[in-house]
Design an enzyme around this catalytic site. Structure first.
Site, PDB file in Angstrom:
ATOM      1  N   ASP A  95      -2.219   6.062   7.382  1.00 13.80           N
ATOM      2  CA  ASP A  95      -2.664   4.812   6.776  1.00 13.80           C
ATOM      3  C   ASP A  95      -1.874   4.611   5.477  1.00 13.80           C
ATOM      4  O   ASP A  95      -2.068   5.341   4.508  1.00 13.80           O
ATOM      5  CB  ASP A  95      -4.168   4.901   6.509  1.00 13.80           C
ATOM      6  CG  ASP A  95      -4.764   3.559   6.141  1.00 13.80           C
ATOM      7  OD1 ASP A  95      -4.008   2.664   5.717  1.00 13.80           O
ATOM      8  OD2 ASP A  95      -5.994   3.404   6.266  1.00 13.80           O
ATOM      9  N   ASP A 186       0.219  -1.190   9.085  1.00 19.33           N
ATOM     10  CA  ASP A 186       0.109  -0.047   8.161  1.00 19.33           C
ATOM     11  C   ASP A 186      -0.748   1.104   8.680  1.00 19.33           C
ATOM     12  O   ASP A 186      -1.070   1.997   7.917  1.00 19.33           O
ATOM     13  CB  ASP A 186      -0.449  -0.529   6.818  1.00 19.33           C
ATOM     14  CG  ASP A 186      -1.877  -1.006   6.929  1.00 19.33           C
ATOM     15  OD1 ASP A 186      -2.251  -1.495   8.009  1.00 19.33           O
ATOM     16  OD2 ASP A 186      -2.621  -0.886   5.944  1.00 19.33           O
ATOM     17  N   GLU A 187      -1.101   1.093   9.942  1.00 17.65           N
ATOM     18  CA  GLU A 187      -1.958   2.156  10.475  1.00 17.65           C
ATOM     19  C   GLU A 187      -1.509   2.595  11.850  1.00 17.65           C
ATOM     20  O   GLU A 187      -1.108   1.761  12.664  1.00 17.65           O
ATOM     21  CB  GLU A 187      -3.398   1.658  10.605  1.00 17.65           C
ATOM     22  CG  GLU A 187      -4.255   1.881   9.399  1.00 17.65           C
ATOM     23  CD  GLU A 187      -5.695   1.524   9.680  1.00 17.65           C
ATOM     24  OE1 GLU A 187      -6.226   1.966  10.707  1.00 17.65           O
ATOM     25  OE2 GLU A 187      -6.267   0.776   8.871  1.00 17.65           O
TER      26      GLU A 187
END
Length: 456
Positions: A95, A186-187
């Site tokens: 993350d 973003d993950e």
DNA sequence: TACATACAC
DNA sequence: TATGGTGTATGTA
């Protein structure tokens, strides 16, 4: 004040320590009160309160016999779930920290040290850590954020830059698991079990030492084990990754991966390491920003980790479910387990199943890409419109964009759904099933206009 | 099947 | 002045 639980700052998010929550909530409340948005939030809060009332009255009349029976069933179910517990995989949740904001701070050095929010007056998508100190959060209107933090600098999002950075992060992740599952820019989830099994002693020697890895005592205890010569192997000579030293090795692998991501993008990424997706995701939040957390592959350690975990930290439990559980005096995983008989009787089987799995730390460890999408569409919010032709224009434009996307992605659909939001924030959905699958723009437009006219 | 709600990012 | 857009899952009638 039930509405407060809907609009106030979530107290479980990382970086809350330095925030004056009362003061922040007061600013949010005073800026929201009287608006049509706030009125709608009040309406929804009242609805939830009603739901809770029904539950409580059902709970009040439960016989001890019914509760005993439910307890027996819940207990049997727990034994069944335990047979499904799989500690064998090494799952990682990555993350990136304040991703959009971090990209802007990287690319615009003059912004460093200053609080920034990505988005505009209407809405923020990300807040930098500097801004979070003031209570500024993602999904917060920019004008409220500015009241909380007058120095806040609003930055227009540059999605191409975020996509480019995301691709760089993913290129590093692919070195460790080519089948990783990305869930957003973003993950992502990785399964590094196979990667670790393939590591040669030479590879291991290249890994950063565990002492540089900021991990909790549970895994740091493995330090001594790690310094022993060699590592436990089975008869085939394969590493046993479920031991503490196996997890210590995982922590070193993930630390190396995070270092490489930082080297290539100048962005920091936090990570959680555990035996399934849910636990890895909770873990990635533990030591944010720029930290990692490794949970041993051990039932007792998992239960100990979860015991005092607030329900809100469980992915899938949002503010509404948190509130409902709180009204039943359930605020953490331990309480979820203790109240399992009540949960069995008050909730649907699917919810009960989800609560039990969550509280026991039993969840899916599948990190392969999800099969196929089930819907595609566009929506947009605009100022109050009353003229039929204006509404038709908006509708047709959204149909056009959707049909274009469908063609680009070679997709067909059979159901057309129209979503309408009134000025008082009430949302209506109207849908129609077509006789056949299609991506034909005129067909979609006719269906959508038909739905629209039904509502005018 | 149609619609509403909850959730995640 | 002013609270988003995209997609998934679930509950209920």
């Amino acid at each position: 004040d039930a509405v407060l639980s809907r609009i106030s700052l979530c107290p479980h998010k990382a970086g809350m320590d330095s925030v004056n929550k009362n003061k922040t909530d007061e600013v949010i409340r005073s800026m929201s009160e009287g608006s049509r948005f706030y009125d709608n939030e009040r309406r929804k809060a009242a609805q939830t309160a009603q739901r809770v009332q029904v539950m409580k009255s059902r709970a009040a009349v439960l016989s001890t016999g019914a509760l005993q029976q439910a307890e027996a069933m819940a207990s049997a179910f727990e034994r069944q779930l335990e047979t499904e517990r799989d500690l064998s995989r090494v799952i990682v949740h990555c993350d990136a920290d304040a991703f959009y904001a971090a990209v802007e701070l990287r690319d615009q050095p003059h912004l460093r040290g200053k609080p920034i929010g990505i988005g505009g007056i209407g809405m923020l998508s990300t807040a930098s850590y500097e801004a979070r100190k003031f209570g500024v959060r993602s999904a917060m209107p920019g004008y409220i954020a500015l009241r909380l933090c007058p120095e806040l600098i609003l930055v227009k999002p540059r999605f191409h830059a975020y996509e480019a950075a995301s691709r760089q992060l993913q290129a590093v992740m692919a070195q460790y698991d080519p089948n990783f599952r990305s869930v957003s820019l973003d993950e992502a989830y990785l399964d590094i079990t196979d990667y670790m099994a393939r590591l040669t002693p030479g590879d291991v020697a290249q890994l950063p030492p565990l002492t540089t890895v900021a991990d909790p005592p549970l895994v740091q205890e493995a330090n001594s084990a790690d310094s022993k010569p060699g590592m436990a192997t089975d008869s085939a000579g394969a590493r046993n990754l479920t031991t503490l030293e196996g997890r210590a090795l995982a922590a070193r692998v993930v630390h190396q991966m995070r270092t490489r991501m930082h080297e290539t993008t100048q962005l920091t990424v936090s990570a959680g390491i555990a035996c399934n997706r849910m636990l890895a995701k909770i873990g990635s939040d533990q030591n944010k920003p720029d930290g990692q957390f490794c949970l041993p592959a051990d039932r007792a350690a998992i239960l100990a980790f979860l015991a005092n975990m607030p329900t809100r930290k469980i992915p899938g439990i949002g503010k509404v479910t948190e509130q409902i559980l709180r009204e039943l005096d359930i605020t953490n995983c331990q309480a979820l387990l203790q109240q399992r008989a009540l949960l069995k009787l008050l909730f649907t089987p699917i919810s009960f199943d989800f609560f039990m799995r969550s509280a026991l730390g039993i969840a899916s460890n599948n990190t392969r890409k999800r099969s196929e999408r089930k819907s595609i569409g566009h929506e947009t919010t605009f100022r109050e419109l009353n003229q039929v032709p204006d509404l038709e224009d908006k509708c047709l434009h959204l149909c056009h964009k959707t049909a274009l996307d469908m063609e680009r992605k070679a997709l067909l659909g059979r159901s057309v759904c129209l979503k309408l939001k009134t000025v008082d924030f009430k949302v209506k959905q109207r849908s129609v099933l077509l006789p056949a699958h299609t991506a034909d723009e005129p067909v979609i437009k006719r269906a959508a206009l038909g739905l629209l006219h039904r509502e005018l």
